[in-house]
Design a protein around this motif. Structure first.
Motif, PDB file in Angstrom:
ATOM      1  N   VAL A  32       0.928  -1.298   0.118  1.00 23.10           N
ATOM      2  CA  VAL A  32      -0.170   0.009   0.056  1.00 23.10           C
ATOM      3  C   VAL A  32       0.839   1.191   0.103  1.00 23.10           C
ATOM      4  O   VAL A  32       1.964   1.253   0.789  1.00 23.10           O
ATOM      5  CB  VAL A  32      -0.983  -0.171   1.216  1.00 23.10           C
ATOM      6  CG1 VAL A  32      -1.660   1.421   1.169  1.00 23.10           C
ATOM      7  CG2 VAL A  32      -1.668  -1.226   1.522  1.00 23.10           C
ATOM      8  N   LEU A  33       0.447   2.240  -0.788  1.00 20.81           N
ATOM      9  CA  LEU A  33       1.237   3.575  -0.837  1.00 20.81           C
ATOM     10  C   LEU A  33       0.362   4.576  -0.537  1.00 20.81           C
ATOM     11  O   LEU A  33      -0.920   4.547  -1.041  1.00 20.81           O
ATOM     12  CB  LEU A  33       1.870   3.640  -2.266  1.00 20.81           C
ATOM     13  CG  LEU A  33       2.727   4.950  -2.444  1.00 20.81           C
ATOM     14  CD1 LEU A  33       3.680   4.344  -3.665  1.00 20.81           C
ATOM     15  CD2 LEU A  33       1.920   6.199  -2.854  1.00 20.81           C
ATOM     16  N   ARG A  48       1.389  -6.320   3.667  1.00 19.18           N
ATOM     17  CA  ARG A  48       2.875  -6.648   3.617  1.00 19.18           C
ATOM     18  C   ARG A  48       3.832  -5.543   3.486  1.00 19.18           C
ATOM     19  O   ARG A  48       4.767  -5.611   4.339  1.00 19.18           O
ATOM     20  CB  ARG A  48       3.060  -7.377   2.098  1.00 19.18           C
ATOM     21  CG  ARG A  48       4.312  -8.162   1.960  1.00 19.18           C
ATOM     22  CD  ARG A  48       4.379  -9.092   0.859  1.00 19.18           C
ATOM     23  NE  ARG A  48       4.111  -8.549  -0.230  1.00 19.18           N
ATOM     24  CZ  ARG A  48       2.908  -8.633  -1.026  1.00 19.18           C
ATOM     25  NH1 ARG A  48       1.968  -9.165  -0.435  1.00 19.18           N
ATOM     26  NH2 ARG A  48       2.895  -7.983  -2.250  1.00 19.18           N
ATOM     27  N   ARG A  49       3.550  -4.342   2.837  1.00 19.39           N
ATOM     28  CA  ARG A  49       4.420  -3.346   3.014  1.00 19.39           C
ATOM     29  C   ARG A  49       3.557  -1.997   2.857  1.00 19.39           C
ATOM     30  O   ARG A  49       2.560  -1.863   2.208  1.00 19.39           O
ATOM     31  CB  ARG A  49       5.463  -3.346   1.747  1.00 19.39           C
ATOM     32  CG  ARG A  49       6.509  -2.164   1.437  1.00 19.39           C
ATOM     33  CD  ARG A  49       7.152  -2.295   0.214  1.00 19.39           C
ATOM     34  NE  ARG A  49       8.059  -3.415   0.288  1.00 19.39           N
ATOM     35  CZ  ARG A  49       7.840  -4.271  -0.830  1.00 19.39           C
ATOM     36  NH1 ARG A  49       7.074  -4.359  -1.806  1.00 19.39           N
ATOM     37  NH2 ARG A  49       8.657  -5.440  -0.779  1.00 19.39           N
ATOM     38  N   LEU A  50       4.236  -1.283   3.563  1.00 19.26           N
ATOM     39  CA  LEU A  50       3.384   0.361   3.622  1.00 19.26           C
ATOM     40  C   LEU A  50       4.486   1.295   3.142  1.00 19.26           C
ATOM     41  O   LEU A  50       5.500   1.648   3.664  1.00 19.26           O
ATOM     42  CB  LEU A  50       2.991   0.590   4.927  1.00 19.26           C
ATOM     43  CG  LEU A  50       2.110   1.975   5.178  1.00 19.26           C
ATOM     44  CD1 LEU A  50       1.160   2.230   4.042  1.00 19.26           C
ATOM     45  CD2 LEU A  50       1.863   2.316   6.644  1.00 19.26           C
ATOM     46  N   HIS A 101       2.274  -4.167  18.346  1.00 16.46           N
ATOM     47  CA  HIS A 101       1.304  -4.946  17.795  1.00 16.46           C
ATOM     48  C   HIS A 101       1.836  -6.255  17.142  1.00 16.46           C
ATOM     49  O   HIS A 101       1.164  -7.237  16.766  1.00 16.46           O
ATOM     50  CB  HIS A 101       0.388  -4.455  16.828  1.00 16.46           C
ATOM     51  CG  HIS A 101      -0.574  -3.487  17.412  1.00 16.46           C
ATOM     52  ND1 HIS A 101      -1.705  -3.698  18.122  1.00 16.46           N
ATOM     53  CD2 HIS A 101      -0.440  -2.269  17.555  1.00 16.46           C
ATOM     54  CE1 HIS A 101      -2.203  -2.693  18.581  1.00 16.46           C
ATOM     55  NE2 HIS A 101      -1.406  -1.612  18.171  1.00 16.46           N
ATOM     56  N   ARG A 102       3.367  -6.315  17.106  1.00 17.32           N
ATOM     57  CA  ARG A 102       4.024  -7.524  16.595  1.00 17.32           C
ATOM     58  C   ARG A 102       3.916  -7.708  15.122  1.00 17.32           C
ATOM     59  O   ARG A 102       3.599  -8.815  14.811  1.00 17.32           O
ATOM     60  CB  ARG A 102       3.967  -8.845  17.441  1.00 17.32           C
ATOM     61  CG  ARG A 102       4.492  -8.416  19.009  1.00 17.32           C
ATOM     62  CD  ARG A 102       4.040  -9.798  19.748  1.00 17.32           C
ATOM     63  NE  ARG A 102       4.458  -9.598  21.274  1.00 17.32           N
ATOM     64  CZ  ARG A 102       4.580 -10.388  21.898  1.00 17.32           C
ATOM     65  NH1 ARG A 102       4.057 -11.725  21.748  1.00 17.32           N
ATOM     66  NH2 ARG A 102       5.114 -10.149  23.193  1.00 17.32           N
ATOM     67  N   LEU A 103       3.726  -6.763  14.363  1.00 19.03           N
ATOM     68  CA  LEU A 103       3.342  -6.740  12.929  1.00 19.03           C
ATOM     69  C   LEU A 103       4.542  -7.074  12.116  1.00 19.03           C
ATOM     70  O   LEU A 103       5.607  -6.969  12.603  1.00 19.03           O
ATOM     71  CB  LEU A 103       2.850  -5.461  12.309  1.00 19.03           C
ATOM     72  CG  LEU A 103       1.468  -5.034  13.185  1.00 19.03           C
ATOM     73  CD1 LEU A 103       0.999  -3.624  12.764  1.00 19.03           C
ATOM     74  CD2 LEU A 103       0.316  -5.900  13.162  1.00 19.03           C
ATOM     75  N   GLN A 104       4.209  -7.437  10.968  1.00 21.41           N
ATOM     76  CA  GLN A 104       5.454  -8.171   9.902  1.00 21.41           C
ATOM     77  C   GLN A 104       5.534  -7.236   8.876  1.00 21.41           C
ATOM     78  O   GLN A 104       6.352  -7.172   8.035  1.00 21.41           O
ATOM     79  CB  GLN A 104       5.214  -9.427   9.542  1.00 21.41           C
ATOM     80  CG  GLN A 104       5.188 -10.498  10.622  1.00 21.41           C
ATOM     81  CD  GLN A 104       6.465 -10.653  11.522  1.00 21.41           C
ATOM     82  OE1 GLN A 104       7.563 -10.610  10.876  1.00 21.41           O
ATOM     83  NE2 GLN A 104       6.205 -10.572  12.638  1.00 21.41           N
ATOM     84  N   THR A 105       4.904  -6.027   9.028  1.00 21.04           N
ATOM     85  CA  THR A 105       4.775  -5.041   7.738  1.00 21.04           C
ATOM     86  C   THR A 105       6.133  -4.191   7.628  1.00 21.04           C
ATOM     87  O   THR A 105       6.551  -3.886   8.700  1.00 21.04           O
ATOM     88  CB  THR A 105       3.582  -3.973   8.237  1.00 21.04           C
ATOM     89  OG1 THR A 105       2.399  -4.626   8.105  1.00 21.04           O
ATOM     90  CG2 THR A 105       3.671  -3.060   6.906  1.00 21.04           C
ATOM     91  N   GLU A 106       6.512  -4.294   6.333  1.00 16.61           N
ATOM     92  CA  GLU A 106       7.765  -3.177   6.134  1.00 16.61           C
ATOM     93  C   GLU A 106       7.332  -1.963   5.830  1.00 16.61           C
ATOM     94  O   GLU A 106       6.239  -1.774   5.018  1.00 16.61           O
ATOM     95  CB  GLU A 106       8.360  -3.879   4.868  1.00 16.61           C
ATOM     96  CG  GLU A 106       9.738  -2.993   4.334  1.00 16.61           C
ATOM     97  CD  GLU A 106      10.149  -3.520   3.102  1.00 16.61           C
ATOM     98  OE1 GLU A 106      11.310  -3.070   2.576  1.00 16.61           O
ATOM     99  OE2 GLU A 106       9.675  -4.327   2.498  1.00 16.61           O
ATOM    100  N   VAL A 107       7.768  -1.171   6.716  1.00 14.39           N
ATOM    101  CA  VAL A 107       7.696   0.428   6.511  1.00 14.39           C
ATOM    102  C   VAL A 107       8.708   0.982   5.749  1.00 14.39           C
ATOM    103  O   VAL A 107       9.932   0.997   6.091  1.00 14.39           O
ATOM    104  CB  VAL A 107       7.271   1.031   7.675  1.00 14.39           C
ATOM    105  CG1 VAL A 107       6.869   2.548   7.594  1.00 14.39           C
ATOM    106  CG2 VAL A 107       6.187   0.488   8.528  1.00 14.39           C
ATOM    107  N   VAL A 108       8.292   1.797   4.483  1.00 13.43           N
ATOM    108  CA  VAL A 108       9.381   2.165   3.562  1.00 13.43           C
ATOM    109  C   VAL A 108       9.347   3.655   3.522  1.00 13.43           C
ATOM    110  O   VAL A 108       8.097   4.243   2.965  1.00 13.43           O
ATOM    111  CB  VAL A 108       9.302   1.675   2.138  1.00 13.43           C
ATOM    112  CG1 VAL A 108      10.422   2.278   1.244  1.00 13.43           C
ATOM    113  CG2 VAL A 108       9.420   0.114   2.367  1.00 13.43           C
TER     114      VAL A 108
END
Length: 649
Positions: free
Chosen positions: A287-288, A310-312, A336-343
């Motif tokens: 998501v962008l 998956r990715r923000l 929240h122990r998330l696996q999301t990659e933040v870019v």
């Protein structure tokens, strides 16, 4: 006493522990001596083997007290839990002490000493803890000045817990409780009276109440609004309690008593979100978000994160704004122990090459375009920049998303795009027209706008727009402005006595944007139900009254805060609209409607955009406004004057 206590409170923690240990050892010896006195009437020095008892008592007590954590407690905050721990520790000590005397059979030591001494020891240790609590806490409180005299609205668990916390901080003088429950009215809690709602005005006047704290978390929005309306007439500052979760986590303390929530000022209850709609375009996707550091963009990012993409990808041209939201999202991810990659990416939406690079590298499935210049007077004075950012920034982002085959593209629009009287609103309507024109094409030819574009770009992207009014609490919102002006002693500035606006909270607006985007099929203009419009003058009066002050006007010349009318700013309307046409369609969500808006087909619209780009690059504001006047329904330099006159008649 104060001369002794203040230096004691200033001692380091280790020194305080030494003092407490020494006191307990002395009390152990004293309790042994008193036990002998009570049992055998002995007042002199120990005889025979009695001296062993004086050694045994502190020798047993010290390790047990250390093991039971009695020396980790803070005396001035001691409560029932700490006293219960003390009782357990002395109970264990008593069992071991009595057993030792039975086994040792010391000469001159009656076995009953093993029962009498632990009871005396418990009495002395417990009394020392209680005395320290009242002595030290009371002295510390006198050092600090009280901030006000307080009533707590709510005599339930939250109210009682709040009262206990206030007793420790001594931030306020607590005078009593207010509750709607007739069974509680007239009774007391810890010696403090519980008043009924009808008794509050008399109690406020008689007791000199300065603040009322709302402490009923379970109260519904309608009931809460009714309570606040009753309190508005009183000369008190109405505050609200921090959330119990925040208190428990340590993010805030009882000293962080808050001003009323923005929802309280709005008087409107948000609708719970549809979990399936929220997750549809977000879960496990890339998501962008453009404008990620702004008020709406940052809230979109927070809510998107909780849907576990998956990715923000964060796109923002303000360095500090990007840094701030990136840090916050990193903390949210860990919490929240998330696996999301933040870019985090620095970029301007005016730079098409940079946007193409970003979309080509990360291939977002969903794009939320929140980047825009939104401040009406500033954009009015900088029309060329406003158009470049709002119109061509949207075009660039939409083009980059379409070229990278993004599935969804959602534009965050505004009610100022409807019959606009300013460049900002007109530019946002032009941005809507761009997306409507692109959404209607299976492929889009950018040849008139880009000489390097030789082939039409296939369109597999669903474009949608979400239009709503003002959000309370944003950087340009009137509520933070009023709060700052209140802190400065006024005046509160209102541009016109009759100016009205639609309002919504930032979290609710962001939730509805995400849900509306998930319902899109292509080209829709979604309109959020903003409820009833709010008169800014009424909002200003409400904020003054709920701050415990009075409005200074012709009827009340001795009031505390003046509300000053400054005149409409360039391009400002007296009222805003959400629809250009009539009869909006409903959707699956009760607060999301679908507008029927006309648009210009892309082959006819592309030359208009080309002319506008030339005008913007040359800073030809006259030409820009002429193009806006031809393309945007209702836009014109005289529109505001007509609208104002119509309302004033």
């Amino acid at each position: 006493m104060k001369n002794l206590t203040v230096p004691l409170l200033a001692l380091p923690r280790s020194a305080k522990r030494v003092v407490v240990v020494a006191l307990d050892l002395i009390l152990a010896l004293v309790s042994v001596w008193v036990a002998f006195y009570l049992r055998i009437d002995q007042t002199g020095l120990p005889i025979l083997q009695q001296e062993y008892v004086y050694f045994l008592s502190p020798l047993l007590a010290f390790p047990i007290f250390v093991r039971m954590g009695l020396y980790r407690a803070i005396f001035r905050y001691t409560g029932m839990a700490a006293l219960a721990s003390t009782a357990k520790a002395v109970g264990l000590y008593g069992v071991l002490f009595f057993s030792a005397l039975l086994l040792l059979k010391l000469d001159g030591v009656p076995r009953s000493i093993g029962l009498i001494q632990p009871m005396l020891f418990l009495l002395l240790v417990g009394a020392s803890r209680a005395l320290a609590r009242f002595w030290l806490a009371g002295t510390a409180a006198k050092v600090r000045a009280h901030e006000g005299r307080l009533l707590i609205y709510g005599a339930g668990d939250a109210g009682v817990q709040t009262a206990s916390a206030l007793a420790v901080t001594h931030q306020f003088v607590l005078l009593g409780f207010i509750d709607d429950d007739r069974a509680k009215i007239g009774r007391t809690i810890n010696g403090l009276d519980i008043f009924g709602p009808d008794d509050v005005p008399e109690a406020v006047e008689r007791m000199g109440v300065t603040d009322i704290l709302l402490a009923i978390p379970s109260m519904g929005r309608a009931q809460r609004n009714a309570v606040i309306d009753k309190l508005r007439a009183l000369p008190v500052h109405v505050r609200t309690l921090p959330g119990m979760v925040d208190l428990a986590s340590g993010r805030v303390t009882i000293r962080d008593l808050q001003e009323l929530d923005i929802e309280d000022l709005l008087g409107r209850a948000p609708v719970p979100p549809d979990a399936a709609l929220l997750a549809k375009n977000l879960a496990d996707k890339t998501v962008l978000v453009t404008g990620a550091g702004g008020s709406i963009g940052s809230e979109l990012c927070r809510q998107i994160m909780l849907e576990r993409p998956r990715r923000l990808v964060l796109v923002e041209h303000n360095e500090f704004g990007l840094y701030s939201i990136h840090q916050e999202l990193e903390r949210l991810r860990d919490e929240h122990r998330l696996q999301t990659e933040v870019v985090p990416l620095l970029a301007s939406v005016v730079n098409l090459r940079r946007l193409r690079e970003i979309c080509g590298l990360y291939r977002p499935a969903t794009v939320y375009h929140a980047a825009a210049y939104k401040h009406v007077p500033l954009v009015e004075c900088n029309a060329a920049e406003g158009v470049m950012n709002n119109v061509f920034g949207t075009l660039n982002m939409a083009r980059a998303a379409m070229e990278s085959q993004a599935e969804y593209f959602v534009l965050v629009s505004t009610d100022k795009a409807v019959r606009p009287t300013n460049v900002m609103g007109a530019s946002k309507r032009m941005a809507e027209l761009v997306l409507q024109a692109m959404a209607a094409r299976q492929s889009v030819d950018f040849g008139l706008l880009d000489v390097e574009s030789e082939e039409a770009v296939p369109n597999r992207t669903v474009f949608a727009m979400v239009r709503f009014g003002n959000v309370l609490g944003s950087s340009g919102s009137v509520v933070p402005l009023f709060r700052r002006q209140l802190l400065e002693g006024g005046p509160l500035t209102v541009t016109h006595e009759k100016v009205t606006r639609y309002f919504m909270t930032i979290p609710e607006a962001a939730q509805l944007v995400l849900q509306a985007g998930a319902m899109a099929h292509g080209g829709e203009v979604f309109v959020l139900d903003m409820g009833q419009p709010v008169k800014i003058m009424d909002l200003a009066r409400r904020m003054v009254q709920l701050s415990g002050m009075t409005v200074c006007d012709d009827q009340h010349p001795d009031g505390d805060i003046e509300i000053r009318v400054t005149g409409l700013r360039p391009g400002e309307k007296l009222y805003e609209e959400l629809l250009i046409g009539d009869n909006p369609e409903g959707t699956a969500h009760e607060r999301i409607m679908k507008a029927r808006e006309d648009y210009v087909p892309w082959p006819e619209f592309a030359p208009v955009l080309a002319s506008m780009r030339v005008a913007a690059e040359q800073s030809d504001e006259k030409q820009i406004k002429e193009i806006l006047g031809r393309q945007v329904h209702g836009y014109g330099p005289q529109a505001e004057g007509k609208a104002a006159n119509a309302l004033l008649v």
